[in-house]
Write a protein that holds these residues in place. Structure first.
Motif, PDB file in Angstrom:
ATOM      1  N   ILE A 191      40.636  20.206 -45.761  1.00  0.00           N
ATOM      2  CA  ILE A 191      40.940  21.527 -45.191  1.00  0.00           C
ATOM      3  C   ILE A 191      40.422  21.626 -43.765  1.00  0.00           C
ATOM      4  O   ILE A 191      41.072  22.181 -42.884  1.00  0.00           O
ATOM      5  N   ARG A 203      44.954  23.218 -44.145  1.00  0.00           N
ATOM      6  CA  ARG A 203      44.235  24.416 -43.705  1.00  0.00           C
ATOM      7  C   ARG A 203      45.129  25.648 -43.804  1.00  0.00           C
ATOM      8  O   ARG A 203      44.704  26.702 -44.282  1.00  0.00           O
ATOM      9  N   TYR A 257      45.617  26.494 -47.499  1.00  0.00           N
ATOM     10  CA  TYR A 257      44.395  27.133 -48.009  1.00  0.00           C
ATOM     11  C   TYR A 257      44.325  28.592 -47.546  1.00  0.00           C
ATOM     12  O   TYR A 257      44.041  29.485 -48.337  1.00  0.00           O
TER      13      TYR A 257
END
Length: 161
Positions: free
Chosen positions: A68, A75, A78
């Motif tokens: 992440i 990223r 997420y």
């Protein structure tokens, strides 16, 4: 820490041929959700099953945290999952991202290939082209460099498929 997590993941998975699909690997790691239903009712808020390999789940969650931080696609995924709910945001988003990471690991191990981030590679190639071709303004070498660049870029794209 990343190397430790990756070694742990490979050690806990063992032979990838044991798992016919990535869903089986995710279930082995305990990264799937319980089903609660009665008649036509199906619960939306269910908890993750912890009936898997706890060490593999730990290593996957640790490695996912590193992914992440270093990969833009993960990223953004997420962040999207984090913003969808108001309770248990981090845990839910991390588990869903780990599940996506399991799909990547499964396909890499099954196909026996390395991971190459195509977006970063294209940025590097474009930077290389701009840096080296700026010296050859109005020169026959500029065309030569351009076609070498295109040939190399097509080679990288074909390798990544």
């Amino acid at each position: 820490m990343v190397l430790f997590s990756l070694l742990g993941i490979i050690a806990e998975i063992g032979f990838i041929s044991r798992f016919p699909k990535e869903e089986k690997l995710a279930k082995f790691a305990g990264l799937c959700w319980r089903k609660r239903q009665s008649g036509k009712f199906t619960a939306n808020n269910t908890f993750i099953t912890k009936a898997g390999n706890k060490y593999l789940r730990y290593y996957l969650l640790e490695a996912t945290g590193s992914v992440i931080r270093s990969n833009d696609d993960y990223r953004m995924f997420y962040q999207k999952k984090y913003n969808e709910v108001s309770r248990f945001q981090h845990k839910r988003a991390l588990a869903l991202t780990a599940r996506k990471f399991v799909r990547l690991i499964f396909s890499m191990l099954q196909k026996n290939q390395l991971y190459i981030d195509t977006q970063k590679e294209m940025v590097k190639l474009t930077y290389f082209y701009m840096r080296h071709c700026s010296h050859f303004q109005n020169s026959p070498f500029k065309k030569m460099f351009f076609w070498r660049f295109i040939k190399y870029a097509l080679f990288i794209i074909n390798v990544l498929k």
